[in-house]
Design a protein around this motif. Structure first.
Motif, PDB file in Angstrom:
ATOM      1  N   PHE A 120       2.573  -5.946  -9.882  1.00  0.00           N
ATOM      2  CA  PHE A 120       3.017  -4.614 -10.295  1.00  0.00           C
ATOM      3  C   PHE A 120       4.142  -4.715 -11.322  1.00  0.00           C
ATOM      4  CE2 PHE A 120       1.252  -4.315  -6.051  1.00  0.00           C
ATOM      5  CZ  PHE A 120       0.422  -3.217  -6.133  1.00  0.00           C
ATOM      6  N   MET A 121       5.082  -5.617 -11.077  1.00  0.00           N
ATOM      7  CA  MET A 121       6.201  -5.785 -12.008  1.00  0.00           C
ATOM      8  C   MET A 121       5.728  -6.367 -13.330  1.00  0.00           C
ATOM      9  SD  MET A 121       9.201  -7.164  -9.461  1.00  0.00           S
ATOM     10  CE  MET A 121       9.896  -6.084  -8.188  1.00  0.00           C
ATOM     11  N   LEU A 122       4.816  -7.326 -13.277  1.00  0.00           N
ATOM     12  CA  LEU A 122       4.304  -7.923 -14.511  1.00  0.00           C
ATOM     13  C   LEU A 122       3.528  -6.903 -15.330  1.00  0.00           C
ATOM     14  CD1 LEU A 122       3.177 -11.364 -13.061  1.00  0.00           C
ATOM     15  CD2 LEU A 122       5.050 -10.968 -14.678  1.00  0.00           C
ATOM     16  N   ALA A 123       2.767  -6.046 -14.663  1.00  0.00           N
ATOM     17  CA  ALA A 123       2.032  -5.009 -15.390  1.00  0.00           C
ATOM     18  C   ALA A 123       2.971  -4.040 -16.081  1.00  0.00           C
ATOM     19  CB  ALA A 123       1.111  -4.258 -14.424  1.00  0.00           C
ATOM     20  N   ALA A 176       0.830  -1.210   0.000  1.00  0.00           N
ATOM     21  CA  ALA A 176       0.000   0.000   0.000  1.00  0.00           C
ATOM     22  C   ALA A 176       0.859   1.253   0.000  1.00  0.00           C
ATOM     23  CB  ALA A 176      -0.932  -0.009   1.204  1.00  0.00           C
ATOM     24  N   ALA A 177       1.965   1.236   0.753  1.00  0.00           N
ATOM     25  CA  ALA A 177       2.841   2.404   0.831  1.00  0.00           C
ATOM     26  C   ALA A 177       3.549   2.669  -0.486  1.00  0.00           C
ATOM     27  CB  ALA A 177       3.871   2.203   1.949  1.00  0.00           C
ATOM     28  N   ALA A 178       3.712   1.641  -1.288  1.00  0.00           N
ATOM     29  CA  ALA A 178       4.371   1.828  -2.587  1.00  0.00           C
ATOM     30  C   ALA A 178       3.510   2.623  -3.560  1.00  0.00           C
ATOM     31  CB  ALA A 178       4.726   0.471  -3.187  1.00  0.00           C
ATOM     32  N   ASP A 179       2.211   2.690  -3.297  1.00  0.00           N
ATOM     33  CA  ASP A 179       1.304   3.561  -4.046  1.00  0.00           C
ATOM     34  C   ASP A 179       1.286   3.244  -5.542  1.00  0.00           C
ATOM     35  OD1 ASP A 179      -0.607   5.550  -4.216  1.00  0.00           O
ATOM     36  OD2 ASP A 179       0.860   7.164  -4.486  1.00  0.00           O
ATOM     37  N   GLY A 180       1.209   1.950  -5.856  1.00  0.00           N
ATOM     38  CA  GLY A 180       0.964   1.562  -7.238  1.00  0.00           C
ATOM     39  C   GLY A 180       2.172   1.296  -8.099  1.00  0.00           C
ATOM     40  N   ARG A 181       3.377   1.538  -7.579  1.00  0.00           N
ATOM     41  CA  ARG A 181       4.574   1.277  -8.380  1.00  0.00           C
ATOM     42  C   ARG A 181       5.625   0.569  -7.533  1.00  0.00           C
ATOM     43  NH1 ARG A 181       7.960   4.979 -12.659  1.00  0.00           N
ATOM     44  NH2 ARG A 181       9.612   3.431 -12.985  1.00  0.00           N
ATOM     45  N   ILE A 182       6.100  -0.583  -8.017  1.00  0.00           N
ATOM     46  CA  ILE A 182       7.185  -1.314  -7.355  1.00  0.00           C
ATOM     47  C   ILE A 182       8.136  -1.820  -8.434  1.00  0.00           C
ATOM     48  CG2 ILE A 182       7.821  -3.207  -5.818  1.00  0.00           C
ATOM     49  CD1 ILE A 182       4.875  -3.134  -4.799  1.00  0.00           C
ATOM     50  N   ASP A 183       9.318  -1.245  -8.462  1.00  0.00           N
ATOM     51  CA  ASP A 183      10.312  -1.626  -9.460  1.00  0.00           C
ATOM     52  C   ASP A 183      11.332  -2.617  -8.936  1.00  0.00           C
ATOM     53  OD1 ASP A 183       9.703   0.489 -11.663  1.00  0.00           O
ATOM     54  OD2 ASP A 183       9.880   1.676  -9.824  1.00  0.00           O
ATOM     55  N   ALA A 184      11.558  -2.602  -7.628  1.00  0.00           N
ATOM     56  CA  ALA A 184      12.617  -3.425  -7.057  1.00  0.00           C
ATOM     57  C   ALA A 184      12.227  -3.887  -5.660  1.00  0.00           C
ATOM     58  CB  ALA A 184      13.926  -2.633  -6.989  1.00  0.00           C
TER      59      ALA A 184
END
Length: 253
Positions: free
Chosen positions: A130-133, A79-87
């Motif tokens: 998130f990464m797959l998207a 939730a804290a990542a707010d929609g984006r997680i790259d690593a």
């Protein structure tokens, strides 16, 4: 040198780091922030996270205190990542007192696996959508020299780190075609505050003389953070499914 950051290497990216309050996790979080990432950092001890805020640009750091083995902590990190997680750097881990299997209690076995394996799986599972998207992402798990041999720790920790290696390779295999890389770093001795006390007389008899004569010098957390952030970065774009020993040459013995 490990204190020479690569400016902008993670600019615009968001990374989650577990065990970020001390040791390897803290050094990894600090390096990621200095290299431009927005970092979501977690640790079981809130005071350690507050100290981390004082060490970096707080505008690039979000902290979530909690037990990484608790599903609610995983949900809070996502939730804290707010929609984006790259690593994702799965660093949090616990030792087992070097206890051999005949001295193992169920509660210790289960706790070691909850933190060292199940939490890694749950957080990996949570970030993959998130990464797959995005068609891209990098995951680094912290394994151990104990994941490469049977003579570096107790039975629970050794088995858990072998499992981390299997999880790493399986994740790399299944999701590589979708742009996801997954690797592990296997440290030897590192100067951290993890409880590495030897609680078994038998284990001491079996391990102590070997370790005193064969184990290389203890590394700094920053040396491990350098390896982790390299694997997380696009500099390692052609590397996936690797268990990278960062152990001063221990794996060559």
């Amino acid at each position: 040198m490990t204190d020479q950051f690569v400016d902008g290497r993670f600019a615009g990216k968001t990374a989650i780091v577990t065990g970020a309050g001390s040791g390897i996790g803290r050094a990894t979080a600090v390096r990621l922030v200095h290299e431009g990432a927005r970092v979501i950092a977690t640790d079981v001890m809130e005071e350690r996270l507050q100290e981390l805020h004082g060490a970096v640009d707080s505008s690039q750091l979000v902290t979530v205190s909690g037990d990484v083995a608790a599903p609610g902590t995983v949900d809070a990190l996502v939730a804290a990542a707010d929609g984006r997680i790259d690593a994702l750097a799965n660093v949090a881990g616990i030792m087992d007192g070097f206890l051999p299997v005949a001295e193992m209690e169920d509660a210790l076995w289960e706790r070691v696996f909850d933190v060292n394996v199940t939490a890694v799986m749950r957080l990996t599972r949570a970030v993959l959508p998130f990464m797959l998207a995005a068609g891209a992402g990098s995951i680094v798990n912290v394994s151990s020299e104990a994941g490469l041999r049977g003579s570096a720790a107790g039975t629970a920790y050794t088995t858990s780190k072998h499992a981390v290696n299997g999880l790493t390779k399986s994740t790399a295999f299944f999701y590589g075609p979708q742009g996801i890389r997954c690797n592990a770093v296997a440290p030897g001795g590192v100067a951290t505050n993890i409880d590495a006390s030897m609680k078994s007389e038998f284990a001491g008899q079996r391990l102590r003389s070997f370790m005193e004569t064969n184990v290389p010098s203890v590394a700094t957390p920053e040396e491990l953070a350098a390896a982790i952030t390299w694997l997380l970065s696009d500099d390692a774009a052609n590397v996936s499914g690797v268990i990278l020993a960062s152990d001063g040459g221990w794996a060559a013995i």
